[in-house]
Motif scaffolding. Structure first.
Motif, PDB file in Angstrom:
ATOM      1  N   LEU B  78      49.366  43.540  53.580  1.00 41.80           N
ATOM      2  CA  LEU B  78      49.277  43.853  52.156  1.00 41.80           C
ATOM      3  C   LEU B  78      49.319  42.555  51.343  1.00 41.80           C
ATOM      4  CD1 LEU B  78      49.498  46.205  50.031  1.00 41.80           C
ATOM      5  CD2 LEU B  78      51.971  45.949  50.202  1.00 41.80           C
ATOM      6  N   CYS B  79      48.664  42.556  50.207  1.00 39.38           N
ATOM      7  CA  CYS B  79      48.644  41.398  49.302  1.00 39.38           C
ATOM      8  C   CYS B  79      50.071  40.878  49.067  1.00 39.38           C
ATOM      9  CB  CYS B  79      48.005  41.847  47.989  1.00 39.38           C
ATOM     10  SG  CYS B  79      48.360  40.768  46.603  1.00 39.38           S
ATOM     11  N   SER B  80      50.243  39.570  49.182  1.00 39.13           N
ATOM     12  CA  SER B  80      51.610  39.031  49.101  1.00 39.13           C
ATOM     13  C   SER B  80      52.178  39.080  47.675  1.00 39.13           C
ATOM     14  CB  SER B  80      51.679  37.609  49.678  1.00 39.13           C
ATOM     15  OG  SER B  80      50.679  36.784  49.130  1.00 39.13           O
ATOM     16  N   ASN B 110      39.921  46.270  38.000  1.00 42.96           N
ATOM     17  CA  ASN B 110      38.782  45.352  37.971  1.00 42.96           C
ATOM     18  C   ASN B 110      38.994  44.138  38.868  1.00 42.96           C
ATOM     19  OD1 ASN B 110      40.771  44.171  36.472  1.00 42.96           O
ATOM     20  ND2 ASN B 110      39.500  43.658  34.708  1.00 42.96           N
ATOM     21  N   ILE B 111      40.194  44.002  39.459  1.00 43.87           N
ATOM     22  CA  ILE B 111      40.408  42.893  40.382  1.00 43.87           C
ATOM     23  C   ILE B 111      40.475  43.394  41.813  1.00 43.87           C
ATOM     24  CG2 ILE B 111      41.403  41.163  38.844  1.00 43.87           C
ATOM     25  CD1 ILE B 111      44.180  42.245  39.570  1.00 43.87           C
ATOM     26  N   CYS B 112      41.055  44.552  42.046  1.00 43.78           N
ATOM     27  CA  CYS B 112      41.119  45.097  43.394  1.00 43.78           C
ATOM     28  C   CYS B 112      41.690  46.501  43.307  1.00 43.78           C
ATOM     29  CB  CYS B 112      42.036  44.249  44.275  1.00 43.78           C
ATOM     30  SG  CYS B 112      43.764  44.329  43.765  1.00 43.78           S
ATOM     31  N   ASN B 113      41.665  47.201  44.440  1.00 41.96           N
ATOM     32  CA  ASN B 113      42.257  48.533  44.428  1.00 41.96           C
ATOM     33  C   ASN B 113      43.676  48.541  44.947  1.00 41.96           C
ATOM     34  OD1 ASN B 113      40.548  50.549  43.190  1.00 41.96           O
ATOM     35  ND2 ASN B 113      39.021  49.775  44.624  1.00 41.96           N
ATOM     36  N   THR B 114      44.105  47.364  45.413  1.00 39.32           N
ATOM     37  CA  THR B 114      45.500  47.237  45.838  1.00 39.32           C
ATOM     38  C   THR B 114      46.419  47.545  44.658  1.00 39.32           C
ATOM     39  OG1 THR B 114      44.928  45.545  47.445  1.00 39.32           O
ATOM     40  CG2 THR B 114      47.212  45.600  46.713  1.00 39.32           C
ATOM     41  N   VAL B 115      46.016  47.062  43.485  1.00 44.99           N
ATOM     42  CA  VAL B 115      46.897  47.218  42.324  1.00 44.99           C
ATOM     43  C   VAL B 115      47.175  48.696  42.007  1.00 44.99           C
ATOM     44  CG1 VAL B 115      46.412  44.993  41.244  1.00 44.99           C
ATOM     45  CG2 VAL B 115      44.967  46.945  40.696  1.00 44.99           C
ATOM     46  N   LYS B 117      47.521  51.261  44.149  1.00 41.30           N
ATOM     47  CA  LYS B 117      48.582  51.763  45.042  1.00 41.30           C
ATOM     48  C   LYS B 117      49.917  51.082  44.722  1.00 41.30           C
ATOM     49  CE  LYS B 117      46.258  54.659  46.741  1.00 41.30           C
ATOM     50  NZ  LYS B 117      46.615  56.035  46.429  1.00 41.30           N
ATOM     51  N   TRP B 118      49.838  49.813  44.473  1.00 40.54           N
ATOM     52  CA  TRP B 118      51.032  49.022  44.151  1.00 40.54           C
ATOM     53  C   TRP B 118      51.737  49.607  42.918  1.00 40.54           C
ATOM     54  CZ3 TRP B 118      49.999  43.172  42.655  1.00 40.54           C
ATOM     55  CH2 TRP B 118      51.179  42.575  42.195  1.00 40.54           C
ATOM     56  N   TYR B 119      50.961  49.891  41.879  1.00 40.58           N
ATOM     57  CA  TYR B 119      51.564  50.415  40.649  1.00 40.58           C
ATOM     58  C   TYR B 119      52.007  51.865  40.799  1.00 40.58           C
ATOM     59  CZ  TYR B 119      50.972  46.195  37.898  1.00 40.58           C
ATOM     60  OH  TYR B 119      51.114  44.918  37.399  1.00 40.58           O
ATOM     61  N   ASN B 256      38.914  30.503  45.282  1.00 40.71           N
ATOM     62  CA  ASN B 256      40.007  31.451  45.545  1.00 40.71           C
ATOM     63  C   ASN B 256      41.316  31.028  44.863  1.00 40.71           C
ATOM     64  OD1 ASN B 256      41.667  33.521  46.787  1.00 40.71           O
ATOM     65  ND2 ASN B 256      40.069  33.707  48.318  1.00 40.71           N
ATOM     66  N   ILE B 257      42.302  31.904  45.024  1.00 43.63           N
ATOM     67  CA  ILE B 257      43.606  31.695  44.406  1.00 43.63           C
ATOM     68  C   ILE B 257      44.265  30.472  45.074  1.00 43.63           C
ATOM     69  CG2 ILE B 257      45.876  32.808  44.050  1.00 43.63           C
ATOM     70  CD1 ILE B 257      44.395  35.500  44.159  1.00 43.63           C
ATOM     71  N   PRO B 258      45.017  29.682  44.330  1.00 47.48           N
ATOM     72  CA  PRO B 258      45.641  28.509  44.957  1.00 47.48           C
ATOM     73  C   PRO B 258      46.652  28.877  46.046  1.00 47.48           C
ATOM     74  CG  PRO B 258      46.285  28.727  42.628  1.00 47.48           C
ATOM     75  CD  PRO B 258      45.240  29.733  42.876  1.00 47.48           C
ATOM     76  N   TYR B 309      35.340  38.599  37.411  1.00 44.57           N
ATOM     77  CA  TYR B 309      34.807  37.869  38.569  1.00 44.57           C
ATOM     78  C   TYR B 309      34.912  38.641  39.893  1.00 44.57           C
ATOM     79  CZ  TYR B 309      33.811  34.062  41.775  1.00 44.57           C
ATOM     80  OH  TYR B 309      33.259  33.294  42.763  1.00 44.57           O
ATOM     81  N   LEU B 310      35.988  39.405  40.063  1.00 43.14           N
ATOM     82  CA  LEU B 310      36.137  40.114  41.341  1.00 43.14           C
ATOM     83  C   LEU B 310      35.520  41.505  41.299  1.00 43.14           C
ATOM     84  CD1 LEU B 310      39.696  39.088  42.551  1.00 43.14           C
ATOM     85  CD2 LEU B 310      37.497  38.086  43.096  1.00 43.14           C
ATOM     86  N   ASN B 311      34.812  41.804  40.226  1.00 42.25           N
ATOM     87  CA  ASN B 311      34.247  43.143  40.093  1.00 42.25           C
ATOM     88  C   ASN B 311      32.723  43.109  40.032  1.00 42.25           C
ATOM     89  OD1 ASN B 311      35.064  45.918  39.881  1.00 42.25           O
ATOM     90  ND2 ASN B 311      34.253  45.904  37.790  1.00 42.25           N
ATOM     91  N   ARG B 339      44.474  35.395  53.076  1.00 40.26           N
ATOM     92  CA  ARG B 339      44.823  36.616  53.810  1.00 40.26           C
ATOM     93  C   ARG B 339      45.186  37.756  52.866  1.00 40.26           C
ATOM     94  NH1 ARG B 339      45.040  37.371  58.972  1.00 40.26           N
ATOM     95  NH2 ARG B 339      45.915  39.438  58.829  1.00 40.26           N
ATOM     96  N   SER B 340      45.758  37.388  51.740  1.00 39.06           N
ATOM     97  CA  SER B 340      46.217  38.419  50.818  1.00 39.06           C
ATOM     98  C   SER B 340      45.086  39.083  50.066  1.00 39.06           C
ATOM     99  CB  SER B 340      47.167  37.807  49.792  1.00 39.06           C
ATOM    100  OG  SER B 340      48.475  37.885  50.262  1.00 39.06           O
ATOM    101  N   CYS B 341      44.211  38.260  49.521  1.00 37.22           N
ATOM    102  CA  CYS B 341      43.265  38.793  48.556  1.00 37.22           C
ATOM    103  C   CYS B 341      41.918  39.081  49.194  1.00 37.22           C
ATOM    104  CB  CYS B 341      43.115  37.842  47.382  1.00 37.22           C
ATOM    105  SG  CYS B 341      42.216  38.624  46.044  1.00 37.22           S
ATOM    106  N   LYS B 342      41.762  40.320  49.633  1.00 36.80           N
ATOM    107  CA  LYS B 342      40.524  40.697  50.330  1.00 36.80           C
ATOM    108  C   LYS B 342      39.304  40.634  49.414  1.00 36.80           C
ATOM    109  CE  LYS B 342      43.839  42.089  53.119  1.00 36.80           C
ATOM    110  NZ  LYS B 342      45.237  41.909  52.691  1.00 36.80           N
ATOM    111  N   PRO B 343      39.375  41.165  48.200  1.00 35.59           N
ATOM    112  CA  PRO B 343      38.157  41.120  47.379  1.00 35.59           C
ATOM    113  C   PRO B 343      37.676  39.699  47.102  1.00 35.59           C
ATOM    114  CG  PRO B 343      40.034  41.864  46.076  1.00 35.59           C
ATOM    115  CD  PRO B 343      40.462  41.861  47.513  1.00 35.59           C
ATOM    116  N   TYR B 344      38.593  38.759  47.110  1.00 36.14           N
ATOM    117  CA  TYR B 344      38.220  37.375  46.833  1.00 36.14           C
ATOM    118  C   TYR B 344      37.682  36.691  48.096  1.00 36.14           C
ATOM    119  CZ  TYR B 344      38.629  33.655  43.293  1.00 36.14           C
ATOM    120  OH  TYR B 344      38.374  32.715  42.337  1.00 36.14           O
TER     121      TYR B 344
END
Ligand code: SF4
Lengths: 257, 388
Positions: B78-80, B110-115, B117-119, B256-258, B309-311, B339-344
């Motif tokens: 899962l996203c860290s 608009n960034i991912c679908n993880t958010v 489930k997370w929320y 990608n994310i730093p 950007y991720l959409n 590893r965390s951010c699949k859409p990216y």
């Protein structure tokens, strides 16, 4: 002039002495916990074989996983560049280098002795020399025997798993269900070859393909890679020292400038 | 690493931001790509778990907080940001003493679908309402029907908040906030574009370190004045010939994310090899808000937040990256396979083939330091520089 290349890998250390584009001597040893000491020893032993004094060596380059810890080296260069240079030195027509080392494997696309692109597998031991070592242990065979045993097989058993640990238990269960050893071994060679070929396809395979690293000595793996690529693969006489050789070549160039 | 002076100011600003959260009457936890303007317009304080995640990563506490959620069965795949955020809730604390409890939750996919489930999980934990802004994926062109779908939801969302706080939104306030948002985004974009200078006055690491205000304070005066100051400092640097990397030889682009816990290491690594990461795709994703139109606010909000950007499809991403390559005149691209951010990370191997300059992929994770192997990353990067 004489130059030296020292390649400190995860399992073995190699040293090559080069004089005017000729290999004077080389040596392969096991890596000890102290990298600096390992490097010094393999260097001294190679000097002894060549009957050359330390002062006669004008430039030393290091490479491999432990490259930055060889303090007496003039420069550290990655094994990727060194393999490309070393392979081009031995086989100038090379366009693709496949290196299967102890703990990583890589495919390098080469143009005039220079790296154009590369991919590495270093997160997973399946697809590296370590995979074969674990399998040899599970089968109570010597690592060096695997290749010739695989060549005897008429067919091969599919090792379905690509994870070293799971593949090991798979191999053990084949063994206990009475499958032929040579067919299991051929399956093991095939498994590693399919990982390598998948990686190679990513950079694009162009002839000539040169196979380097300790695993290149394994004829079973070489054959499996050739079958999957559909083209012949060349193996230098001493595939293990290609990285060290590349470092020595680069070291000699540096002093020429 | 030659940090920008404003970094100190940014730290104080963000410390103030986190502190204010505890005093705010109404708080919403929001995703980074949600239209925060609506919240600021209604005096709802936005809390950013993703920024909090980055902060945990930079504090090198990713695996520590992740453990709290892993022990409860959350997968390490899962996203860290999610793992750490939920972990902090279970731990009851964090490097900033834990985030203030939400009054409601606002997630935009608009960034991912993880958010989503997370929320949903946060909503169950805190027993507070959740609003999901569902944004269609824009494979090629943005359709009128897409926009209307998002617009309708924005109106629903405003009603949702109005009902919760028992107050109506003031349209002129929204306009005012949106103007500040546009202004901050514009200034931030101008800061980033200063890297076009050769040698560059800043690196993407400066952009990363100083990006929190554009994420969290977009729509406030704080962000505007902060980026004004940052821009001035960069202009000064250019004038006085102060360069981020002394002997800039290679110009690179980061994708990608730093890797938050390795910013310094990476920054030193590149600087010592005369390589300057002049730009990145991540912070640039925050500069696309310039299209907000005050005349037609809701519909332009819908548009801007849909084409994030991720959409968007891979082809469009390639266009954007190639655009950055050209604009910043870079020699190569460093791609962080996160590893965390699949859409990216998912399309990187495909994108790589379509770029106009060579690229290298390193494997890591933005927050979880267990996914980082120094020797392996160093070898790849060194080999890449040798190749260039
Ligand atoms: S998966 Fe990626 S986009 Fe989604 S929350 Fe995590 S880091 Fe952000």
């Amino acid at each position: 002039m004489i130059s030296a290349g020292i390649d400190i890998g995860s399992l073995t250390a190699k040293c090559v002495l080069l004089s005017d584009s000729k290999i004077l001597a080389y040596k392969v040893t096991r890596v000890k916990p102290k990298i600096e000491e390992t490097a010094r020893e393999v260097f001294e032993e190679t000097l002894k074989i060549a009957n050359v004094r330390r002062e006669e060596v004008l430039s030393v380059f290091s490479t491999g996983y432990g490259r930055s810890r060889v303090e007496f080296a003039d420069k550290a260069i990655t094994e990727i560049t060194c393999h490309a240079v070393g392979a081009s030195f031995l086989i100038p027509s090379v366009r693709t280098v496949i290196d299967i080392g102890g703990q990583d494997s890589k495919v390098i696309s080469v143009e005039n002795g220079r790296v154009v692109e590369f991919v590495m597998n270093d997160k997973c031991s399946a697809g590296t020399g370590r995979f074969l070592e674990v399998m040899a242990n599970a089968l109570h065979l010597k690592l060096e025997e695997l290749g010739s045993i695989a060549m005897k097989a008429e067919k091969k058993i599919t090792i379905s798993s690509t994870c070293t640990v799971f593949a090991e238990s798979e191999v053990i269960s084949y063994l206990s269900s009475g499958e032929k050893i040579e067919e299991i071994v051929a399956g093991i060679c095939d498994a590693i070859a399919s990982r390598i070929v998948a990686m190679a396809t990513r950079v694009g395979v162009r002839e000539d393909v040169v196979l380097t690293g300790g695993v290149a000595k394994n004829l079973g793996v070489k054959k499996a890679i050739e079958e999957k690529l559909g083209i012949p693969v060349k193996v230098p006489e001493e595939p293990q020292i290609v990285g060290a050789l590349g470092a020595a070549v680069l070291a000699s160039r540096k002093k020429n400038i | 690493m030659k940090r920008l002076k404003v970094a100190e100011k940014m730290r104080n600003l963000m410390a103030g931001y986190y502190m204010l959260g505890h005093q705010a009457k109404v708080r919403a936890w929001v995703t980074s790509g949600a239209p925060v303007e609506i919240l600021y317009a209604m005096d709802v304080y936005p809390v950013y778990p993703e920024n909090h995640g980055a902060l945990i990563g930079a504090a090198k506490l990713g695996s520590y907080y992740s453990d709290f959620s892993e022990k409860r069965g959350f997968s390490r795949d899962l996203c860290s940001y999610a793992r750490c955020d939920i972990g902090c809730v279970f731990a009851g604390t964090s490097p900033v003493g834990g985030l203030p409890k939400p009054s409601f939750l606002f997630a935009c996919n608009n960034i991912c679908n993880t958010v989503v489930k997370w929320y949903e999980i946060l909503s169950r934990i805190f027993k507070v309402p959740l609003f999901v802004l569902d944004v269609p994926f824009v494979r090629k062109e943005l359709k009128e029907s897409h926009l209307r779908y998002v617009e309708d939801q924005l109106i629903d969302f405003i009603k949702f908040v109005e009902k919760l706080i028992g107050m109506q939104m003031d349209d002129s306030k929204l306009r005012e906030v949106a103007m500040k948002s546009i202004e901050a985004v514009k200034l931030y974009g101008e800061c980033l574009r200063m890297s076009k200078n050769r040698p560059s006055p800043m690196t993407c690491f400066d952009a990363f370190i100083n990006m929190a205000p554009i994420v969290c304070l977009r729509g406030t005066d704080y962000a505007v004045s902060f980026y004004k100051e940052m821009k001035e400092e960069l202009e000064d640097r250019v004038k006085n010939r102060i360069y981020a990397v002394e002997n800039e030889k290679f110009r690179l682009l980061w994708d990608n994310i730093p890797v938050w816990y390795r910013l310094r290491w990476l920054s030193d690594f590149f600087a010592s090899r005369n390589a300057c990461l002049v730009a990145d795709t991540y912070t640039n994703a925050w500069t696309g808000f310039g299209e907000l139109r005050s005349s037609d606010l809701i519909s332009s909000l819908a548009e801007v937040y849909t084409v994030s950007y991720l959409n968007i499809g891979l082809e469009r991403m390639v266009e954007i990256i190639n655009g950055l390559i050209e604009f910043y005149e870079v020699d190569g691209v460093v791609m962080h396979s996160n590893r965390s951010c699949k859409p990216y990370s998912f399309g990187q191997y495909e994108i790589q083939k379509k770029l106009s300059v060579p690229s290298v992929i390193i494997e890591a994770d933005m927050v979880d330091e267990r996914a980082f192997s120094e020797a392996q990353v160093a070898t790849r990067l060194e080999a890449f520089l040798e190749m260039l």
